[in-house]
Structure formats: structure tokens, C-alpha cells
Scaffold this motif. Structure first.
Motif, PDB file in Angstrom:
ATOM      1  N   VAL A   1       0.833  -1.205   0.000  1.00 57.06           N
ATOM      2  CA  VAL A   1       0.000   0.000   0.000  1.00 57.06           C
ATOM      3  C   VAL A   1       0.867   1.254   0.000  1.00 57.06           C
ATOM      4  CG1 VAL A   1      -1.721   1.284   1.333  1.00 57.06           C
ATOM      5  CG2 VAL A   1      -1.936  -1.184   1.083  1.00 57.06           C
ATOM      6  N   GLU A   2       1.975   1.228   0.736  1.00 60.23           N
ATOM      7  CA  GLU A   2       2.877   2.383   0.764  1.00 60.23           C
ATOM      8  C   GLU A   2       3.458   2.656  -0.628  1.00 60.23           C
ATOM      9  OE1 GLU A   2       3.620   4.434   3.157  1.00 60.23           O
ATOM     10  OE2 GLU A   2       2.769   3.484   4.945  1.00 60.23           O
ATOM     11  N   ARG A   3       3.868   1.609  -1.319  1.00 62.92           N
ATOM     12  CA  ARG A   3       4.428   1.802  -2.662  1.00 62.92           C
ATOM     13  C   ARG A   3       3.358   2.269  -3.644  1.00 62.92           C
ATOM     14  NH1 ARG A   3       7.373  -3.481  -4.432  1.00 62.92           N
ATOM     15  NH2 ARG A   3       5.712  -4.468  -3.231  1.00 62.92           N
ATOM     16  N   THR A   4       2.160   1.711  -3.501  1.00 60.21           N
ATOM     17  CA  THR A   4       1.073   2.149  -4.387  1.00 60.21           C
ATOM     18  C   THR A   4       0.734   3.616  -4.153  1.00 60.21           C
ATOM     19  OG1 THR A   4       0.185  -0.103  -4.323  1.00 60.21           O
ATOM     20  CG2 THR A   4      -1.266   1.631  -5.134  1.00 60.21           C
ATOM     21  N   GLU A   5       0.702   4.022  -2.904  1.00 59.21           N
ATOM     22  CA  GLU A   5       0.395   5.420  -2.584  1.00 59.21           C
ATOM     23  C   GLU A   5       1.461   6.358  -3.134  1.00 59.21           C
ATOM     24  OE1 GLU A   5       0.561   9.124  -0.391  1.00 59.21           O
ATOM     25  OE2 GLU A   5       1.969   7.466  -0.085  1.00 59.21           O
ATOM     26  N   ALA A   6       2.731   5.930  -3.071  1.00 59.73           N
ATOM     27  CA  ALA A   6       3.802   6.768  -3.608  1.00 59.73           C
ATOM     28  C   ALA A   6       3.678   6.933  -5.120  1.00 59.73           C
ATOM     29  CB  ALA A   6       5.157   6.166  -3.239  1.00 59.73           C
ATOM     30  N   LEU A   7       3.361   5.850  -5.825  1.00 56.06           N
ATOM     31  CA  LEU A   7       3.225   5.942  -7.281  1.00 56.06           C
ATOM     32  C   LEU A   7       2.010   6.764  -7.687  1.00 56.06           C
ATOM     33  CD1 LEU A   7       4.172   2.310  -8.380  1.00 56.06           C
ATOM     34  CD2 LEU A   7       5.544   4.376  -8.589  1.00 56.06           C
ATOM     35  N   VAL A   8       0.880   6.568  -6.990  1.00 53.30           N
ATOM     36  CA  VAL A   8      -0.326   7.321  -7.338  1.00 53.30           C
ATOM     37  C   VAL A   8      -0.146   8.793  -7.007  1.00 53.30           C
ATOM     38  CG1 VAL A   8      -2.791   7.566  -6.835  1.00 53.30           C
ATOM     39  CG2 VAL A   8      -1.793   5.293  -7.095  1.00 53.30           C
ATOM     40  N   ALA A   9       0.531   9.093  -5.887  1.00 52.50           N
ATOM     41  CA  ALA A   9       0.786  10.491  -5.543  1.00 52.50           C
ATOM     42  C   ALA A   9       1.711  11.158  -6.561  1.00 52.50           C
ATOM     43  CB  ALA A   9       1.387  10.579  -4.146  1.00 52.50           C
ATOM     44  N   ALA A  10       2.552  10.362  -7.229  1.00 58.36           N
ATOM     45  CA  ALA A  10       3.438  10.910  -8.249  1.00 58.36           C
ATOM     46  C   ALA A  10       2.732  11.141  -9.581  1.00 58.36           C
ATOM     47  CB  ALA A  10       4.633   9.989  -8.456  1.00 58.36           C
ATOM     48  N   GLY A  11       1.465  10.712  -9.700  1.00 56.13           N
ATOM     49  CA  GLY A  11       0.707  10.990 -10.907  1.00 56.13           C
ATOM     50  C   GLY A  11       0.325   9.785 -11.731  1.00 56.13           C
ATOM     51  N   ARG A  12       0.722   8.584 -11.334  1.00 58.38           N
ATOM     52  CA  ARG A  12       0.363   7.405 -12.119  1.00 58.38           C
ATOM     53  C   ARG A  12      -1.032   6.930 -11.733  1.00 58.38           C
ATOM     54  NH1 ARG A  12       5.100   3.058 -12.688  1.00 58.38           N
ATOM     55  NH2 ARG A  12       3.589   2.434 -14.283  1.00 58.38           N
ATOM     56  N   PRO A  13      -1.805   6.387 -12.652  1.00 55.08           N
ATOM     57  CA  PRO A  13      -3.114   5.820 -12.317  1.00 55.08           C
ATOM     58  C   PRO A  13      -2.973   4.631 -11.375  1.00 55.08           C
ATOM     59  CG  PRO A  13      -2.905   6.192 -14.674  1.00 55.08           C
ATOM     60  CD  PRO A  13      -1.546   6.395 -14.105  1.00 55.08           C
ATOM     61  N   ALA A  14      -4.003   4.418 -10.575  1.00 52.14           N
ATOM     62  CA  ALA A  14      -3.934   3.358  -9.573  1.00 52.14           C
ATOM     63  C   ALA A  14      -3.808   1.981 -10.219  1.00 52.14           C
ATOM     64  CB  ALA A  14      -5.167   3.409  -8.678  1.00 52.14           C
ATOM     65  N   ALA A  15      -4.549   1.742 -11.321  1.00 47.94           N
ATOM     66  CA  ALA A  15      -4.475   0.439 -11.983  1.00 47.94           C
ATOM     67  C   ALA A  15      -3.090   0.190 -12.553  1.00 47.94           C
ATOM     68  CB  ALA A  15      -5.533   0.361 -13.088  1.00 47.94           C
ATOM     69  N   THR A  16      -2.502   1.202 -13.182  1.00 48.56           N
ATOM     70  CA  THR A  16      -1.151   1.043 -13.729  1.00 48.56           C
ATOM     71  C   THR A  16      -0.129   0.838 -12.624  1.00 48.56           C
ATOM     72  OG1 THR A  16      -1.809   2.516 -15.528  1.00 48.56           O
ATOM     73  CG2 THR A  16       0.534   2.081 -15.269  1.00 48.56           C
ATOM     74  N   ALA A  17      -0.307   1.555 -11.504  1.00 47.89           N
ATOM     75  CA  ALA A  17       0.622   1.409 -10.383  1.00 47.89           C
ATOM     76  C   ALA A  17       0.570   0.004  -9.806  1.00 47.89           C
ATOM     77  CB  ALA A  17       0.302   2.445  -9.311  1.00 47.89           C
ATOM     78  N   LEU A  18      -0.639  -0.522  -9.584  1.00 49.70           N
ATOM     79  CA  LEU A  18      -0.757  -1.877  -9.052  1.00 49.70           C
ATOM     80  C   LEU A  18      -0.250  -2.917 -10.037  1.00 49.70           C
ATOM     81  CD1 LEU A  18      -4.208  -1.798  -7.219  1.00 49.70           C
ATOM     82  CD2 LEU A  18      -1.965  -2.182  -6.199  1.00 49.70           C
ATOM     83  N   ALA A  19      -0.500  -2.714 -11.319  1.00 48.37           N
ATOM     84  CA  ALA A  19      -0.016  -3.665 -12.322  1.00 48.37           C
ATOM     85  C   ALA A  19       1.501  -3.694 -12.371  1.00 48.37           C
ATOM     86  CB  ALA A  19      -0.593  -3.312 -13.686  1.00 48.37           C
ATOM     87  N   SER A  20       2.144  -2.537 -12.247  1.00 52.73           N
ATOM     88  CA  SER A  20       3.607  -2.512 -12.263  1.00 52.73           C
ATOM     89  C   SER A  20       4.193  -3.076 -10.973  1.00 52.73           C
ATOM     90  CB  SER A  20       4.090  -1.075 -12.468  1.00 52.73           C
ATOM     91  OG  SER A  20       3.642  -0.238 -11.403  1.00 52.73           O
TER      92      SER A  20
END
Length: 268
Positions: A128-147
Motif C-alpha cells: 500500500v505504501e508503494r502504491t500510494e507513492a506511485l499514485v501520488a506521483a501521478g500514475r493511475p492506480a491500476a497502472t501502479a498496481l499492475a507494475s
């Protein structure tokens, strides 16, 4: 070993007779009252769920578990029978040992599955911490979780759920719904709740960052509470170490010689 076999046969015959016997009027009246406290797990048999077999990591099938239970019961009965003949123990010892050997593999599977699910649930916080960092940086949530799902976390159940959800997403299935289903199958309620919240946010056209931050804050609060609870027990453990280790040494090295010296001075 014929004594043990005769005891087991007699026990089986008595159990069959009790099963075929109709309940008495007293038993029927007692059955109307609500049950009290449940029996301990060791004395309450239930079949092992296939989910626990899959999560235990032992790669056992139902037939393998049944064979392990039979071997455990037979081995425990033989060893207890030998000990009974050598030490003149009671006749119930082989029966109790056979029961413990029969139920031992089931307890092993359930505890391993529970421990692996707890470890996977603890690793969700880092996800969840990594997902929050990626989404806060501007990436979509689905793309962040997929990566993120492409990078293993080292926890088998969590990595399996993420890889299966990523595979479903690559085949065209909705990522959040697939992740919720895979998380439920893996016994990860926190990740399943996050996936459903993200799916609901997408359907309502709301930002997914708020949902991720809410789950992150909840996990941080739970981790903080666990740390405070663990820290509150340190004082009691330190006092136990002091009482059991240092005080006996102090008595032997200081107090006892002092008392002996005082007594020696009184009788001189």
C-alpha cells in the motif's frame, strides 16, 4: 501389541454401539438447553479445509493428509504401546497417543496456513505504501498496481494473488475486481478491501488517492497499536528476568554469605 489392537477394537465397538443407540429422554431434554463453552481445539475434530491445504505450502492433497494422519496415529499408538508395556502405564495411553497422532497433521496444516496468511497480511502495508507513492506521483492506480505486481515481495501468498490478478488484467478483466477476488482466495482481507474501495472510487469518478491514503493510515494505526502493545509487555518480561535470574544470583553471592558471616560471628 495384541493388547493395543484389542483395546482399539473394543473402543471402536463401543463407539459404534453408542452411535446406534437412541438418545434417552434425559439426553433429549438436555439437548434443548443452549451449549456452554466450546471444547478445546485438540478435542474438537473437524475436517481440514482445502483452502488451508492450499495455503499451508506443504503441497499436500487431501489423500496425502489422510495418509499422514493414519501413519501418525499408527506410529503414536505403537510407540505408546511399547512405553505402556515397559513402564506399566494405563491402557488409555495408546488410545490418547493414537488420537494425538491422528489430529497432529491437521493442526500442523491449519497453523502453517494461518501463519502464512498472517505474514502475507503484514506485507500488504508495504504494498500500500508503494502504491500510494506511485499514485501520488501521478500514475493511475491500476497502472501502479499492475507494475508493482511484477516485482515479487518475497511472500508467496501475496505474490501469487498479485500475479494472478495481473494475468487477469492482461487478459482484459478489470484489475480491481480481479484483485479483490484473488485476495479473498488468498486470505488477504486488507488487500481485498483496498481493491473494492478503488473499484468503487472508479465507478463514482472519485480520486483513488484518497482511498489509498485511508487504507494506509488505517494500516499505520494498526501497526502503531501493535508496537505499543508489544512495548507495554517489555516491562513485565524484564521484571521476570530480574526475578528469575538476577535476584537468585544476588541471594547466593551477597545475602547468603552475609547471613553466614553474621551467624558465624554470633556463635564465636
Amino acid at each position: 501389541m495384541t493388547i493395543v489392537g484389542s483395546l482399539l477394537a473394543a473402543l471402536a465397538a463401543v463407539a459404534l454401539g453408542c452411535a446406534l443407540k437412541r438418545p434417552s429422554p434425559v439426553a433429549r431434554r438436555l439437548a434443548l438447553f443452549p451449549r456452554g463453552l466450546a471444547a478445546p481445539r485438540l478435542f474438537r475434530w473437524r475436517p481440514v479445509a482445502s483452502r488451508d491445504l492450499a495455503h499451508s505450502g506443504l503441497a499436500w492433497s487431501a489423500e496425502t493428509l489422510l495418509a499422514a494422519k493414519a501413519v501418525g496415529a499408527a506410529s503414536a499408538a505403537v510407540l505408546a504401546g511399547a512405553a505402556t508395556q515397559a513402564l506399566a502405564l494405563g491402557p488409555l495411553v495408546p488410545i490418547l497417543a493414537a488420537y494425538c497422532g491422528f489430529i497432529g497433521p491437521s493442526i500442523l496444516v491449519e497453523r502453517r496456513a494461518s501463519a502464512r496468511r498472517a505474514a502475507a497480511e503484514g506485507a500488504v502495508a508495504s504494498l500500500v505504501e508503494r502504491t500510494e507513492a506511485l499514485v501520488a506521483a501521478g500514475r493511475p492506480a491500476a497502472t501502479a498496481l499492475a507494475s508493482i505486481s511484477l516485482r515479487p515481495t518475497g511472500v508467496t501468498l501475496l505474490d501469487t494473488a498479485l500475479s494472478l490478478a495481473a494475468s487477469d488484467y492482461a487478459l482484459g478483466a478489470p484489475l480491481f475486481r480481479s484483485l479483490a477476488v484473488r485476495s479473498d482466495d488468498a486470505g488477504l482481507p486488507t488487500l481485498a478491501a483496498l481493491a473494492r474501495e478503488l473499484d468503487r472510487s472508479r465507478d463514482l469518478a472519485r480520486g483513488s488517492l484518497a482511498a489509498i491514503v485511508l487504507v494506509r493510515d488505517r494500516l499505520r494505526a494498526a501497526e502503531r497499536n501493535r508496537a505499543l502493545e508489544a512495548a507495554s509487555g517489555v516491562e513485565g518480561r524484564l521484571m521476570l528476568v530480574l526475578v528469575l535470574c538476577y535476584l537468585p544470583a544476588l541471594m547466593l553471592l551477597v545475602v547468603v554469605p552475609l547471613l553466614l558471616g553474621l551467624l558465624d560471628g554470633l556463635f564465636v
